[in-house]
Design an enzyme around this catalytic site. Structure first.
Site, PDB file in Angstrom:
ATOM      1  N   ILE A   1      -3.362  -7.208   4.411  1.00 50.98           N
ATOM      2  CA  ILE A   1      -2.654  -5.976   4.740  1.00 50.98           C
ATOM      3  C   ILE A   1      -1.759  -5.582   3.587  1.00 50.98           C
ATOM      4  O   ILE A   1      -0.998  -6.405   3.067  1.00 50.98           O
ATOM      5  CB  ILE A   1      -1.792  -6.186   6.010  1.00 50.98           C
ATOM      6  CG1 ILE A   1      -2.712  -6.525   7.189  1.00 50.98           C
ATOM      7  CG2 ILE A   1      -0.947  -4.952   6.306  1.00 50.98           C
ATOM      8  CD1 ILE A   1      -2.001  -7.256   8.303  1.00 50.98           C
ATOM      9  N   LYS A   2      -1.859  -4.314   3.215  1.00 50.43           N
ATOM     10  CA  LYS A   2      -1.010  -3.802   2.156  1.00 50.43           C
ATOM     11  C   LYS A   2      -0.040  -2.789   2.750  1.00 50.43           C
ATOM     12  O   LYS A   2      -0.457  -1.815   3.376  1.00 50.43           O
ATOM     13  CB  LYS A   2      -1.872  -3.120   1.097  1.00 50.43           C
ATOM     14  CG  LYS A   2      -1.051  -2.582  -0.054  1.00 50.43           C
ATOM     15  CD  LYS A   2      -1.750  -1.416  -0.748  1.00 50.43           C
ATOM     16  CE  LYS A   2      -0.825  -0.766  -1.762  1.00 50.43           C
ATOM     17  NZ  LYS A   2      -1.410   0.426  -2.373  1.00 50.43           N
TER      18      LYS A   2
END
Lengths: 316, 316, 316, 316, 316
Positions: C212-213
């Protein structure tokens, strides 16, 4: 002016040949035209194709030891390009190993089925080693497929041909059929008998082939029932020219492209005479493998150059 | 000898261009090579494509009344062939109406989406009126697709392009993208602004286009954020040559073929100067529709001949 | 001995991270491991990814004019390799233009959706410009996908993510989600508020993301209902380290890899302090685009080198 | 400096090998590169693969009783990792039983077909016990497939190989073919004859293999037609080095990776001499199963270490 | 307290067994856990399965006349539930005739292939009489499949198993394989020889089985090549306990659940001793058909109760 007139004549001849395929899609016509318009014989209505499947059929040593550069797949692309061949035909691996580097240089035919000679069977068959999708991926103009009329496996081979031809036509590819009588139904002599060869060409045409490759026929008549008719109706089969004419006639009276194999290595003079017979009998050209790549490149180029000159009418 | 050296240089240039597409299948490379090797400019690395979708876009009267032979689909095939164009691009109907008769004469591009002008919309879109399967059936080397960066429909257009491009690449066809900024996000002046044109070319490249068509850009800078950067980093955009160079740079630094539209009918001298700018800025060629088929055939041939001479460096 | 002990510790850390994905197929674990074991930070459990989608998002001029070698797709492959990045992420075109030449040099992530900035919309969306099949064809370890929590299009984006993630997992690819709060549901300040950032990370994790960014969060609390709880339960959000810890906690208590974007160009010292906060707060690394490729290569290598040293604990 | 120069040379050698696969997708190139860049021989252009399918082929007792830790699937993953092998190849069950725990530690090859020895057949065949989808699920770099040129089942095996290879290439996986002449077409001596071995390698290459495994050939010539040509053209087959060179030449003149099996358990000295011959003849490496896992782990590591040193040129 | 500690130990044992299937999906693990946690032996790591396919295999009279309630499908559900079996396995019809009424009472296994005894063949095969979809429809935890190593049909059976196993795993079902050596490759004595039984278990494991059922092996060694190795390496096969241990070892060293059939009707004492040997040799349990349902219900319950007590360690 004369150049222009010649060009018009050539364009007309190509259109004439393509008119035999009027029901086919523009894609199929385009790919046939690509072969007919390419190379030294482009536009003449004659074709010389370089096929290199002998590595698979006879083994690499038997095929290439006599001219070792032939082990390299690029050699054959280069040979076909430089000799000005109408197309280059080979099995999957040979095309995969050079199609990217030689993209657009020569029309390619993916030979879809193949057979090795490590097991000798009375009724030969072939393995399907490539697909129509492969042919598209590799940028080919057509697919090649061998049938063995006379073999116990022939009916299955015809059926597979049908499936492949239907798929090929659906995506605009040309279908080239190697029609080689062979198997328990035939004597060795019968394999090249004129009645059998004409029959083989006709079967390929009926099975939907666009281009048909057969061996040069002898004057032998192998089937009794045929023999009776040939003799009664006095079909002219005395000269090779006569026999070529009969085979072409048998493949829809000239409305299908019929080409003849160059056979095993022979004296060049013999081959050139055969080419003259093909030309004069209305044949569409030659497919010459071993006689091309089994000699040094310079020799091969000269040899193929002479063949093409004969077809182009520049040598009588 | 000099001829041979020139041929080598040409072959090298084509290979250089194709090297920008190293990840693509041999089939895609083959079809790109077919365009690059065809016609008057074959082998030079430059292309002139004849597009005839104006009938659909503007109506037949507006398109062909000025030169009525253009109502006939065969006229455009003949024009492309005789002028030595690299390819001929048209919607489904025009290709269906002539591809069989002209099989193999000129590389064909099926324009897959189109739009009429019977309804004026602020955010334009196009209808998908052809398919990759149609392109194979018609013997095309590639498919064309228009996107409208700046339109509210753009995201959906990019998505459809992706699907079409994936299918085309899967069967070895080239993907040609018309990238035309248009819609509520842009002023009229902004549509051809240099920052917007470069952006449009970049989007097409990122979306997987092999060949990108844009309009010739003006020196205008339309987007504030871009303007700041262009001015600060002093991107040269003063001359048309500069701007062409910047657009080509924006399409992966010359690793994608970018061609420019000939625009509306102008004085020929203006067009020839534009062609010089495209050539000198590293552009790959032109796509010239109305300026070709909306004048008498002889005029058109002379006009296109001059364009090609400029590209080939035979006219400075 | 110490080298071996360090290696064992690293192997153990990677296994620990992978244990958070125990229900996934060995293929997914393999591709996660490929990123975690590659480059300068290989084996440390930290990652630095180079993303280059700014050309698509902001236009080529705004992205590359400041460091023109960046127009060339190969530049970014080389930068990622030389800097020892854990992976390189880009849209379809940029990967197609270099994946063959750089095969096996750095793990690749195909960014599957993208958006341009030629049209400003209150509720942004993205176009799907690549596919899972493209990712396999290009040799990627995973696919990237952006969601905009807060946009009116978010629900459809979540749904498309699900389809893409399911397909990706079915063929063993990792799923990397860019979770960017944006749209009519949020104020500008709210987009990076700590409650919103934590929420965005959680949504991505619930939607099945492996990596996840998110953006680095501010101490702002944007949602009233959340603000009440955060204040009542005294969630520590005073320092950036605290906030990183809270985001990681919100993404399944450290069982999902969360990385943070490097943000816009700032003073390097600020970035390095942010990296320290990510490291100390239990974050898994950074994804740094513009701050890397918008400076000269030597500068970029030094800059990324410092970032990696901080992550590796070689710089406090 | 010297380290850097060595690294450059290695990178160049890998690129050179990959250039033989120019038509393949970046995914295929990536997976080939993953093997070529992994382990002790990573970057040298040589490979040593650990295959453990003997449990299926010969039964567990015959395979593992001599070194009982080998009953445990994890043993072989660990052995391949610790020895620094280029890849580990095994049937479905062995990979399923360890691929999650060893994710990313060593490139995996799923052996897709297998055969047991509970029934002795003159014309052997294999069962397809895994799929391309399994290979993706397990994180493999490629799939393995055995053909038996010389068996009556060979044509069907070639056809199945084609289908599997097409599917594998479509998703970016490498295709490794075990080509073992066997069956009613061949005598026992013929199975390893130089002409037959070269033929077997050629067939695999034509069928689309990326990596080909054959047995070390004897100086025997089994086929009369081949014998004649080999003797006439004086193909050098006197030494093992000569014969390796001929086999590599037969597989597209070095453009396909050819590796050789380590054969049955022999004195180590004999094996090391064979490895020298493979290296000096231009072979790409070894695939060594029983000689590795049928001895105590420490012995195996030393043995494989020596083999790799010979390949790396650190031992003459 | 002691109850809690026992529960912890049981939970740990189940996790230990499941850890051998780390690469499988949570769905597969769940269904394996359902069997391992059900009934009298739930949580012990041992299983007793009731299979009733004898009606199909031997005919109804031979199977049920001795205890006529067995003609009724419900009888076997009830027996399995009341005896506390881990699962009940049967062909399609028997499950269809009772799965609704007994939903959720006992884990069900749908036996997917079956064979009748109306035709005696040297090389036996089975018919596929159910599908993975049927298993889902009937609420099963897994599917059962028989292979006959040693039969001329074995390769095709392995291939079908692969397809079925892949489909089953894809929907989270467990795969239980009956591996029964039989056919022209084996003597009657060889069918239960220790080397052949170990081989049969190994093949099933390699083919992807989660649970493997074999017959109890004799001390006979049937294959010469194996005999040599077993004798040389002194594999302990003297006692039944030794032999069970060797079979379990051959199925991935205890990482696959191996259960043993109860064989034909014998004196109970003999069966109990066999169960002790299975338990002490590390086997995972029994699958007992005829010995259960061919005696009066009360007897059967007592008999199965004793078997389970032995497995649970409540009887030495």
């Amino acid at each position: 002016m004369r150049g222009h007139r010649r060009e018009m004549a050539m364009k007309k001849r190509i259109k004439e040949i393509l008119s035999g395929y009027a029901g086919e899609s523009p894609g199929v016509l385009t790919n046939l035209a690509r072969m007919l318009n390419h190379g030294t014989l482009g536009g003449t209505g004659k074709m010389v194709i370089l096929p290199v499947d002998q590595g698979f059929e006879h083994g690499p040593g038997r095929s290439f030891a006599v001219n070792p550069p032939g082990y390299n797949p690029h050699y054959h692309f280069d040979l076909a390009v430089e000799a000005g061949c109408s197309a280059y035909a080979a099995p999957l691996g040979f095309l995969e190993a050079g199609a990217a580097e030689h993209a657009g240089e020569v029309p390619l035919i993916l030979k879809l089925n193949n057979r090795d000679s490590l097991l000798d069977e009375k009724d030969p068959d072939q393995a399907v080693t490539g697909s129509v999708k492969d042919a598209l991926r590799l940028g080919c103009v057509g697919v090649g497929y061998t049938i063995y009329p006379g073999s116990a496996h022939r009916l299955e081979m015809y059926g597979t041909l049908r499936d492949i031809a239907a798929e090929a036509k659906g995506v605009g590819l040309a279908v080239i059929v190697w029609s080689y009588p062979r198997g328990s139904g035939l004597s060795k002599e019968g394999e090249t008998a004129i009645d059998v060869t004409a029959y083989a060409a006709h079967i390929a045409a009926q099975a939907g082939a666009h281009v048909i490759k057969v061996k040069l026929p002898s004057a032998h008549l192998a089937q009794d029932a045929a023999k009776k008719v040939y003799e009664k109706t006095q079909v002219p089969i005395g000269s090779l020219t006569d026999r070529v004419r009969h085979v072409v006639q048998s493949a829809f009276d000239g409305r299908r492209i019929v080409i003849f194999s160059g056979g095993a290595k022979e004296e060049d003079k013999v081959v050139f005479d055969e080419v003259r017979a093909i030309r004069d009998g209305g044949g569409f050209g030659s497919i010459i493998g071993r006689n091309s790549f089994q000699r040094p490149r310079a020799d091969a180029l000269e040899f193929l150059g002479t063949v093409m000159k004969i077809y182009a009418g520049k040598l009588t």
